[in-house]
Design a protein around this motif. Structure first.
Motif, PDB file in Angstrom:
ATOM      1  N   GLU A 179      12.563 -78.165  68.638  1.00 41.27           N
ATOM      2  CA  GLU A 179      11.798 -76.831  68.622  1.00 41.27           C
ATOM      3  C   GLU A 179      11.674 -76.581  67.295  1.00 41.27           C
ATOM      4  O   GLU A 179      12.332 -76.643  66.153  1.00 41.27           O
ATOM      5  N   LEU A 180      10.174 -76.237  66.798  1.00 43.51           N
ATOM      6  CA  LEU A 180       9.531 -75.809  65.541  1.00 43.51           C
ATOM      7  C   LEU A 180       9.204 -74.563  65.677  1.00 43.51           C
ATOM      8  O   LEU A 180       9.350 -73.584  66.754  1.00 43.51           O
ATOM      9  N   GLU A 181       8.517 -73.790  64.699  1.00 42.08           N
ATOM     10  CA  GLU A 181       8.318 -72.548  64.637  1.00 42.08           C
ATOM     11  C   GLU A 181       6.905 -72.569  65.265  1.00 42.08           C
ATOM     12  O   GLU A 181       6.025 -73.319  65.557  1.00 42.08           O
ATOM     13  N   GLU A 182       6.495 -71.293  65.732  1.00 41.99           N
ATOM     14  CA  GLU A 182       5.137 -70.926  66.433  1.00 41.99           C
ATOM     15  C   GLU A 182       5.088 -71.779  67.910  1.00 41.99           C
ATOM     16  O   GLU A 182       3.867 -71.928  68.406  1.00 41.99           O
ATOM     17  N   GLY A 183       6.324 -71.989  68.555  1.00 42.63           N
ATOM     18  CA  GLY A 183       6.147 -72.684  69.821  1.00 42.63           C
ATOM     19  C   GLY A 183       6.015 -74.090  69.797  1.00 42.63           C
ATOM     20  O   GLY A 183       5.668 -74.706  70.737  1.00 42.63           O
ATOM     21  N   LEU A 184       5.909 -74.554  68.594  1.00 42.36           N
ATOM     22  CA  LEU A 184       5.604 -76.300  68.540  1.00 42.36           C
ATOM     23  C   LEU A 184       6.808 -76.924  68.826  1.00 42.36           C
ATOM     24  O   LEU A 184       7.955 -76.309  68.568  1.00 42.36           O
ATOM     25  N   GLU A 185       6.738 -78.175  69.338  1.00 42.14           N
ATOM     26  CA  GLU A 185       7.928 -79.215  69.231  1.00 42.14           C
ATOM     27  C   GLU A 185       7.575 -80.390  68.736  1.00 42.14           C
ATOM     28  O   GLU A 185       6.423 -80.861  68.500  1.00 42.14           O
ATOM     29  N   GLU A 186       8.453 -81.023  68.087  1.00 45.67           N
ATOM     30  CA  GLU A 186       8.403 -82.425  67.599  1.00 45.67           C
ATOM     31  C   GLU A 186       8.965 -83.482  68.400  1.00 45.67           C
ATOM     32  O   GLU A 186      10.292 -83.245  68.660  1.00 45.67           O
ATOM     33  N   ALA A 187       8.394 -84.451  68.344  1.00 44.23           N
ATOM     34  CA  ALA A 187       9.135 -85.646  69.229  1.00 44.23           C
ATOM     35  C   ALA A 187       9.932 -86.724  68.200  1.00 44.23           C
ATOM     36  O   ALA A 187       8.882 -87.094  67.232  1.00 44.23           O
ATOM     37  N   LEU A 188      10.835 -87.257  68.128  1.00 48.70           N
ATOM     38  CA  LEU A 188      11.475 -87.888  67.393  1.00 48.70           C
ATOM     39  C   LEU A 188      12.092 -89.228  68.027  1.00 48.70           C
ATOM     40  O   LEU A 188      12.740 -88.963  69.041  1.00 48.70           O
ATOM     41  N   GLU A 189      11.971 -90.320  67.381  1.00 45.01           N
ATOM     42  CA  GLU A 189      12.839 -91.594  67.939  1.00 45.01           C
ATOM     43  C   GLU A 189      14.128 -91.614  66.692  1.00 45.01           C
ATOM     44  O   GLU A 189      13.992 -91.728  65.619  1.00 45.01           O
ATOM     45  N   LEU A 190      15.321 -91.638  67.317  1.00 41.73           N
ATOM     46  CA  LEU A 190      16.671 -91.754  66.586  1.00 41.73           C
ATOM     47  C   LEU A 190      17.417 -92.967  67.033  1.00 41.73           C
ATOM     48  O   LEU A 190      17.485 -93.278  68.035  1.00 41.73           O
ATOM     49  N   PRO A 191      18.257 -93.666  66.021  1.00 43.02           N
ATOM     50  CA  PRO A 191      18.988 -94.556  66.410  1.00 43.02           C
ATOM     51  C   PRO A 191      20.394 -93.820  66.623  1.00 43.02           C
ATOM     52  O   PRO A 191      20.631 -92.741  66.387  1.00 43.02           O
ATOM     53  N   MET A 192      21.162 -94.587  67.740  1.00 41.39           N
ATOM     54  CA  MET A 192      22.441 -94.252  67.876  1.00 41.39           C
ATOM     55  C   MET A 192      23.352 -95.043  67.110  1.00 41.39           C
ATOM     56  O   MET A 192      23.195 -96.228  66.667  1.00 41.39           O
ATOM     57  N   PRO A 193      24.533 -94.379  66.720  1.00 41.37           N
ATOM     58  CA  PRO A 193      25.013 -92.882  67.006  1.00 41.37           C
ATOM     59  C   PRO A 193      24.092 -91.993  66.297  1.00 41.37           C
ATOM     60  O   PRO A 193      23.663 -92.056  65.114  1.00 41.37           O
ATOM     61  N   ALA A 194      24.235 -90.633  66.897  1.00 44.97           N
ATOM     62  CA  ALA A 194      23.295 -89.593  66.253  1.00 44.97           C
ATOM     63  C   ALA A 194      23.961 -88.392  66.682  1.00 44.97           C
ATOM     64  O   ALA A 194      24.955 -88.250  67.429  1.00 44.97           O
ATOM     65  N   LEU A 195      23.795 -87.412  66.045  1.00 43.75           N
ATOM     66  CA  LEU A 195      24.234 -86.050  65.950  1.00 43.75           C
ATOM     67  C   LEU A 195      22.865 -84.974  66.346  1.00 43.75           C
ATOM     68  O   LEU A 195      22.050 -84.894  65.534  1.00 43.75           O
ATOM     69  N   LEU A 196      23.238 -84.586  67.608  1.00 42.81           N
ATOM     70  CA  LEU A 196      22.254 -83.578  68.137  1.00 42.81           C
ATOM     71  C   LEU A 196      22.708 -82.186  68.015  1.00 42.81           C
ATOM     72  O   LEU A 196      23.551 -82.011  68.723  1.00 42.81           O
ATOM     73  N   GLY A 197      22.064 -81.121  67.321  1.00 40.92           N
ATOM     74  CA  GLY A 197      22.363 -79.873  67.700  1.00 40.92           C
ATOM     75  C   GLY A 197      21.343 -79.220  68.719  1.00 40.92           C
ATOM     76  O   GLY A 197      19.985 -78.917  68.607  1.00 40.92           O
ATOM     77  N   ILE A 198      21.948 -78.754  69.916  1.00 38.89           N
ATOM     78  CA  ILE A 198      21.396 -78.415  70.968  1.00 38.89           C
ATOM     79  C   ILE A 198      21.076 -76.978  71.170  1.00 38.89           C
ATOM     80  O   ILE A 198      21.739 -75.911  70.953  1.00 38.89           O
ATOM     81  N   GLN A 199      19.781 -76.842  71.484  1.00 39.25           N
ATOM     82  CA  GLN A 199      19.155 -75.430  71.641  1.00 39.25           C
ATOM     83  C   GLN A 199      19.144 -74.836  73.087  1.00 39.25           C
ATOM     84  O   GLN A 199      19.380 -75.543  74.020  1.00 39.25           O
ATOM     85  N   THR A 200      19.380 -73.761  73.404  1.00 44.12           N
ATOM     86  CA  THR A 200      19.603 -72.975  74.648  1.00 44.12           C
ATOM     87  C   THR A 200      18.152 -73.425  75.494  1.00 44.12           C
ATOM     88  O   THR A 200      17.104 -73.530  74.814  1.00 44.12           O
TER      89      THR A 200
END
Length: 259
Positions: A157-178
């Motif tokens: 989630e970004l500002e103003e209702g925008l979203e960003e799509a990313l490709e990440l390698p594993m292992p990874a850490l994700l901060g989960i939004q409600t």
């Protein structure tokens, strides 16, 4: 790995500062799992159900924190770890991340989940610091997760209702939004089974940390004072010529320390 936290329920409660003047008096407050962590544990369980694996919940706190670990086990987590030691008291986000890192770094994992923030301190910092200590990719405010082979496609989630799509390698850490999912209810059968499961309890010695590395001593941020802001209402209507009004405004700004 899912990092969870026990926080006080503060809605419709008059909070008080304790005798030290540096902490909220938690006596009498009802404790629950941090709201964002509910979504984090649910996302881990959904991934487990889709592609397999195991889910381990971990928390740092007093013995009473075992209740939120039992809740994770009742939902379907396989293991639970409680980091408990008086030396951990007063830890800021950095010291907390160091403690979690000491526990997690020696384990096998592909993904580490945290809540995007906590309902008490609201620093939103532990996840990023922990990712840096673990040396893994990191994304915050994650709204969607898709596992593709050894990579992740995440939407954040970004500002103003925008979203960003990313490709990440594993292992990874994700901060989960409600809102990323719908957390499941805890069944009576799940609660009964969770009561019988063993928790892994670790202290300072188990984590191979020095007392100077944790708690207030190992923190970058130290709270000096907590207080309720004074409610002041004072309206001054400035009249006169433009020069008089500007002169009075300059006096007010100087008095308030703005210039």
């Amino acid at each position: 790995m899912v990092c969870v936290k026990q926080v006080p329920v503060t809605a419709e409660v008059d909070l008080l500062v304790d005798e030290s003047g540096r902490r909220i008096d938690s006596r009498g407050l009802v404790m629950e799992m941090n709201e964002w962590d509910e979504y984090a544990i649910e996302e881990a369980l959904l991934i487990k159900e889709r592609i397999g694996g195991t889910v381990t919940a971990i928390t740092m706190g007093p013995m009473s924190s075992d209740s939120i670990l039992r809740r994770c086990l009742a939902k379907g987590a396989d293991h639970a770890i409680l980091l408990r030691d008086e030396a951990f008291e007063g830890s800021d986000a950095y010291a907390t991340a160091k403690t979690l890192h000491a526990a997690i770094s020696g384990l096998e994992y592909d993904l580490v989940f945290t809540g995007a923030r906590s309902g008490d301190h609201n620093y939103s910092a532990v996840g990023g610091i922990l990712a840096a200590l673990l040396g893994v990719a990191h994304a915050q405010l994650v709204k969607k997760v898709k596992v593709v082979n050894r990579s992740l496609i995440v939407h954040r989630e970004l500002e103003e209702g925008l979203e960003e799509a990313l490709e990440l390698p594993m292992p990874a850490l994700l901060g989960i939004q409600t809102g990323i999912n719908e957390p499941r209810y805890v069944s009576i059968m799940g609660i009964r089974k969770a009561r019988k499961k063993e928790l892994t309890v670790m202290d300072l010695n188990n984590l191979c940390l020095n007392r100077e590395e944790v708690g207030e001593t190992g923190s970058w941020l130290k709270v000096q004072r907590i207080y309720a802001p004074l409610i002041e209402k004072e309206t001054e209507i400035i009249t006169g010529s433009p020069e008089d009004v500007v002169g009075r405004l300059v006096e007010i700004f100087k008095y308030r320390g703005l210039i």
